[in-house]
Motif scaffolding. Structure first.
Motif, PDB file in Angstrom:
ATOM      1  N   THR A 239      13.168 -74.320 -21.222  1.00 61.99           N
ATOM      2  CA  THR A 239      12.877 -72.935 -21.577  1.00 61.99           C
ATOM      3  C   THR A 239      13.862 -72.050 -20.830  1.00 61.99           C
ATOM      4  O   THR A 239      14.481 -72.493 -19.857  1.00 61.99           O
ATOM      5  CB  THR A 239      11.451 -72.546 -21.146  1.00 61.99           C
ATOM      6  OG1 THR A 239      11.365 -72.621 -19.715  1.00 61.99           O
ATOM      7  CG2 THR A 239      10.394 -73.450 -21.785  1.00 61.99           C
TER       8      THR A 239
ATOM      9  N   GLU B  32      17.723 -68.169 -24.498  1.00 56.55           N
ATOM     10  CA  GLU B  32      16.896 -68.700 -25.604  1.00 56.55           C
ATOM     11  C   GLU B  32      17.692 -69.726 -26.406  1.00 56.55           C
ATOM     12  O   GLU B  32      17.194 -70.804 -26.717  1.00 56.55           O
ATOM     13  CB  GLU B  32      16.431 -67.568 -26.532  1.00 56.55           C
ATOM     14  CG  GLU B  32      15.331 -66.713 -25.979  1.00 56.55           C
ATOM     15  CD  GLU B  32      13.980 -67.417 -25.941  1.00 56.55           C
ATOM     16  OE1 GLU B  32      13.746 -68.358 -26.723  1.00 56.55           O
ATOM     17  OE2 GLU B  32      13.161 -67.005 -25.101  1.00 56.55           O
TER      18      GLU B  32
ATOM     19  N   ALA C  30      18.310 -72.917 -24.250  1.00 58.03           N
ATOM     20  CA  ALA C  30      17.111 -73.756 -24.139  1.00 58.03           C
ATOM     21  C   ALA C  30      16.836 -74.485 -25.453  1.00 58.03           C
ATOM     22  O   ALA C  30      16.522 -75.682 -25.456  1.00 58.03           O
ATOM     23  CB  ALA C  30      15.908 -72.908 -23.732  1.00 58.03           C
ATOM     24  N   SER C  31      16.962 -73.786 -26.547  1.00 59.59           N
ATOM     25  CA  SER C  31      16.724 -74.392 -27.859  1.00 59.59           C
ATOM     26  C   SER C  31      17.736 -75.491 -28.150  1.00 59.59           C
ATOM     27  O   SER C  31      17.386 -76.583 -28.611  1.00 59.59           O
ATOM     28  CB  SER C  31      16.786 -73.302 -28.932  1.00 59.59           C
ATOM     29  OG  SER C  31      16.707 -73.868 -30.209  1.00 59.59           O
TER      30      SER C  31
END
Length: 153
Positions: free
Chosen positions: A34, A122, A125-126
């Motif tokens: 995350t 974001e 992390a993805s």
């Protein structure tokens, strides 16, 4: 392609795979990835992430550029396979690869690693979450190719 040359290609892939597995084991404790968990990474953790990215990319590249074409050579498959996708489709058809489409996803992931997203945790992390899952599949594909090629050695 002779047996020794093929085994040499496999050795290269195994080196990348071994280091990829090690980095995955080391990074497991940071899952799920995350933005918050990535923010807490130490310099050593970041270096291990770099190792993960490099070894995923090198394994995918070594397999795609050398091992898969060499596997086709071992089988003495008939017909002209002009494009890489033709080769992937043939490898899938004869059982050396589980999916040509999946292989293209591995290549796409490797290409995504070339882009750096330092300002978007974001996306980072993805991308890492997706890559981690794909790395396990890539390692499975290496085993599949090796098992398949063993019938021709």
């Amino acid at each position: 392609m002779n047996k020794d040359a093929y085994l040499s290609l496999l050795d290269i892939c195994h080196t990348h795979a071994e280091r990829l597995r090690w980095s995955m084991k080391e990074l497991e404790k940071h899952k799920p990835f995350t933005p918050a968990s990535l923010e807490k990474l130490t310099q050593l953790d970041l270096a291990i992430f770099d190792q993960f990215i490099v070894r995923f990319s090198k394994l995918q590249d070594a397999m795609g550029a050398k091992l898969l074409p060499a596997t086709l050579e071992l089988t003495y498959e008939e017909g002209e396979l002009a494009t890489f996708i033709d080769k992937l489709n043939r490898l899938e058809k004869i059982g050396a690869l589980s999916s040509a489409e999946q292989w293209l996803k591995f290549r796409e992931m490797r290409n995504q690693f070339a882009h750096d997203y330092p300002d978007d945790p974001e996306i980072q992390a993805s991308l890492l979450s997706k890559a981690f899952d794909m790395a396990a599949l890539l390692l499975d594909e290496l085993q599949r190719v090796q098992t398949f090629a063993g019938k021709y050695m």
